[in-house]
Write an enzyme that holds these catalytic residues in place. Structure first.
Site, mmCIF file in Angstrom:
data_model
loop_
_atom_site.group_PDB
_atom_site.id
_atom_site.type_symbol
_atom_site.label_atom_id
_atom_site.label_comp_id
_atom_site.label_asym_id
_atom_site.label_seq_id
_atom_site.Cartn_x
_atom_site.Cartn_y
_atom_site.Cartn_z
ATOM 1 N N PHE A 1 1.200 -2.873 4.514
ATOM 2 C CA PHE A 1 1.785 -4.276 5.157
ATOM 3 C C PHE A 1 3.154 -4.588 4.835
ATOM 4 O O PHE A 1 3.703 -4.236 3.674
ATOM 5 C CB PHE A 1 0.983 -5.430 4.319
ATOM 6 C CG PHE A 1 -0.808 -5.478 4.873
ATOM 7 C CD1 PHE A 1 -1.083 -4.863 5.968
ATOM 8 C CD2 PHE A 1 -1.625 -6.224 4.121
ATOM 9 C CE1 PHE A 1 -2.356 -5.000 6.453
ATOM 10 C CE2 PHE A 1 -2.855 -6.251 4.632
ATOM 11 C CZ PHE A 1 -3.270 -5.824 5.867
ATOM 12 N N LYS B 1 -9.860 7.985 1.005
ATOM 13 C CA LYS B 1 -10.161 6.566 0.795
ATOM 14 C C LYS B 1 -11.556 6.365 0.987
ATOM 15 O O LYS B 1 -12.116 5.162 0.512
ATOM 16 C CB LYS B 1 -9.314 5.476 1.482
ATOM 17 C CG LYS B 1 -7.803 5.308 1.053
ATOM 18 C CD LYS B 1 -7.260 4.418 2.035
ATOM 19 C CE LYS B 1 -5.951 4.145 1.478
ATOM 20 N NZ LYS B 1 -4.986 5.196 1.624
ATOM 21 N N HIS C 1 -9.436 2.126 -1.451
ATOM 22 C CA HIS C 1 -8.025 1.725 -1.267
ATOM 23 C C HIS C 1 -7.465 1.214 -2.442
ATOM 24 O O HIS C 1 -7.745 0.077 -2.776
ATOM 25 C CB HIS C 1 -7.909 0.851 -0.162
ATOM 26 C CG HIS C 1 -6.528 0.932 0.253
ATOM 27 N ND1 HIS C 1 -5.340 1.025 -0.364
ATOM 28 C CD2 HIS C 1 -6.053 0.425 1.411
ATOM 29 C CE1 HIS C 1 -4.393 0.925 0.376
ATOM 30 N NE2 HIS C 1 -4.671 0.725 1.638
ATOM 31 N N CYS D 1 0.798 -1.151 0.064
ATOM 32 C CA CYS D 1 -0.115 -0.008 0.016
ATOM 33 C C CYS D 1 0.955 1.266 -0.100
ATOM 34 O O CYS D 1 0.433 2.323 -0.275
ATOM 35 C CB CYS D 1 -0.902 -0.073 1.249
ATOM 36 S SG CYS D 1 -1.971 -1.566 1.442
ATOM 37 N N GLU E 1 -2.295 5.675 13.366
ATOM 38 C CA GLU E 1 -1.808 6.784 12.580
ATOM 39 C C GLU E 1 -2.309 7.934 13.355
ATOM 40 O O GLU E 1 -1.318 8.951 13.568
ATOM 41 C CB GLU E 1 -2.916 6.763 11.267
ATOM 42 C CG GLU E 1 -2.208 7.853 10.443
ATOM 43 C CD GLU E 1 -2.845 7.696 8.779
ATOM 44 O OE1 GLU E 1 -2.183 8.741 8.021
ATOM 45 O OE2 GLU E 1 -3.704 7.101 8.589
ATOM 46 N N HIS F 1 -3.209 7.970 5.539
ATOM 47 C CA HIS F 1 -3.503 6.623 5.016
ATOM 48 C C HIS F 1 -4.902 6.329 5.239
ATOM 49 O O HIS F 1 -5.474 5.504 4.299
ATOM 50 C CB HIS F 1 -2.417 5.542 5.690
ATOM 51 C CG HIS F 1 -2.325 4.393 4.991
ATOM 52 N ND1 HIS F 1 -1.932 4.339 3.419
ATOM 53 C CD2 HIS F 1 -2.573 3.095 5.151
ATOM 54 C CE1 HIS F 1 -2.101 3.066 3.130
ATOM 55 N NE2 HIS F 1 -2.305 2.206 4.116
#
Length: 404
Positions: A390, A326, A331, A162, A305, A294
């Site tokens: 990830f 998003k 995403h 990502c 975050e 994010h």
């Protein structure tokens, strides 16, 4: 150290098939998430996504091109064409050798893989098209952009889940700043909305069946999207010499690794990347007005975050605006940071902060100004774009309003 500016932008995503359409949708707080229209959707537990609707490849490409271009490559070429057209650059002579493309993607030609696995394992075919490998390889989009636009300089693909787009754009920024290149085409692309792509993500149990609601106490997971965002990064003096319109200046970039867990995010790792981008850009924390988060809409990401932002900015965190687009475009995995950078450019140029839509109820662990549900007019001079992947791989970009 040379200065780096953005002179072109392009996109295709669930909100629009151009930058103008996308920014208009962001200003309106429009949602691009809806029912999936893919083969065997009834076999999926998650049946929503942010698909590019009204898109027909035969309207954009001829039969020979379609045989070579997976959907992720098509999206990248469309976005790159818009960005390069806006920049007004022609890559010829010495410039073509001092310009390249750095692309972010995670899955590459996943649609092509899915179709050919079906052909071999489900339909029992013993042969596949000879172009399957050139079509599905992760570097296909970067290679076709380099060929179409005569980009003979450094060109490659970054795959960091990502954070792929932000890592890619960070590398392009570093190349121009160091003097290795005069201009770079950079961004990200992804098209994972096929049966196998969605089914694989289902297995992680991080997907919402309803909507993407970042930072809201009622959030219950992420929603996949697809599309591409592409930019022309250019050395400032090179851009000024040809009278180019400058959209924003890229001033900082940092990366970090959590070195902790393959899927669970780390506050410390995220905070190091944010602080690193500030240091790299010589930015006082009080200068930052907006962060494109994010913000995946998962419980783990959002609270981590927000905690990282609070750690880095201290009391100034309460004055920051931080939103997750998003909630509108989904995403895009490897392509997500590039589409989100459009919201950063919009904030700097137009003074419009894109909202976090779908926000229903405050979460005490996400107690920041998340610009809920409606766009906001605000003057900001410095913005950040966060990407946390990830594998614990983090990448943060810093942009400044350009003033001649």
């Amino acid at each position: 150290m040379k200065r780096v500016v953005i002179t072109g932008a392009g996109t295709i995503n669930a909100l629009g098939q151009s930058v103008r359409e996308t920014m208009e949708a962001m200003r309106e707080g429009r949602c691009g998430i809806g029912p999936l229209d893919i083969r065997d959707v009834d076999r999926l537990t998650v049946q929503i996504g942010a698909q590019v609707k009204g898109y027909h490849e035969q309207d954009r490409f001829n039969r020979q091109q379609i045989a070579l271009y997976d959907r992720f490559t098509q999206f990248a070429l469309i976005a790159a064409t818009e960005a390069i057209s806006q920049a007004g650059l022609e890559f010829q002579g010495e410039l073509s050798q001092r310009a390249g493309v750095v692309m972010g993607t995670s899955g590459g030609g996943l649609t092509t893989q899915d179709e050919n696995y079906r052909a071999v394992y489900e339909e029992g075919k013993n042969r596949v098209h000879p172009f399957v490998i050139p079509k599905l390889m992760n570097n296909a989009a970067a290679s076709h952009i380099s060929m179409q636009f005569n980009l003979q300089g450094p060109s490659f693909t970054v795959a960091t889940a990502c954070a792929s787009s932000n890592h890619a754009m960070g590398q392009a920024f570093a190349m121009i700043r160091s003097g290795m290149a005069d201009a770079m085409v950079t961004g990200g692309t992804e098209s994972m909305l096929c049966f196998g792509g969605v089914k694989a993500w289902e297995g992680l149990r991080v997907m919402s069946k309803e909507a993407c609601r970042p930072f809201s106490a009622t959030r219950n997971g992420m929603v996949q999207g697809e599309g591409a965002g592409m930019f022309v990064f250019e050395e400032l003096e090179h851009a000024k010499a040809r009278g180019a319109e400058i959209l924003a200046e890229v001033i900082g970039f940092a990366m970090s690794s959590d070195a902790a867990d393959i899927v669970m995010p780390s506050k410390k790792g995220a905070a190091r990347a944010i602080a690193g981008a500030l240091k790299d850009g010589r930015i006082d924390p009080g200068e930052v007005g907006y962060i494109n988060a994010h913000g995946t809409g998962t419980a783990a990401n959002d609270k981590t975050e927000c905690a990282a932002v609070a750690d880095v900015f201290g009391h100034h965190a309460n004055d920051l605006m931080i939103s997750s687009t998003k909630s509108m475009h989904g995403h895009l995995i490897g392509g997500t940071g590039a589409v989100e950078l459009l919201a950063c450019v919009m904030a700097l140029r137009d003074g419009i902060i894109a909202p976090t839509i779908g926000y229903e109820e405050p979460d005490p662990e996400c107690a920041l100004d998340v610009v809920p549900n409606e766009a906001r007019e605000a003057h900001v001079d410095v913005v950040l774009s966060n990407a946390f992947a990830f594998g614990g791989l983090n990448a943060v970009l810093a942009l400044r309003r350009y003033a001649a």
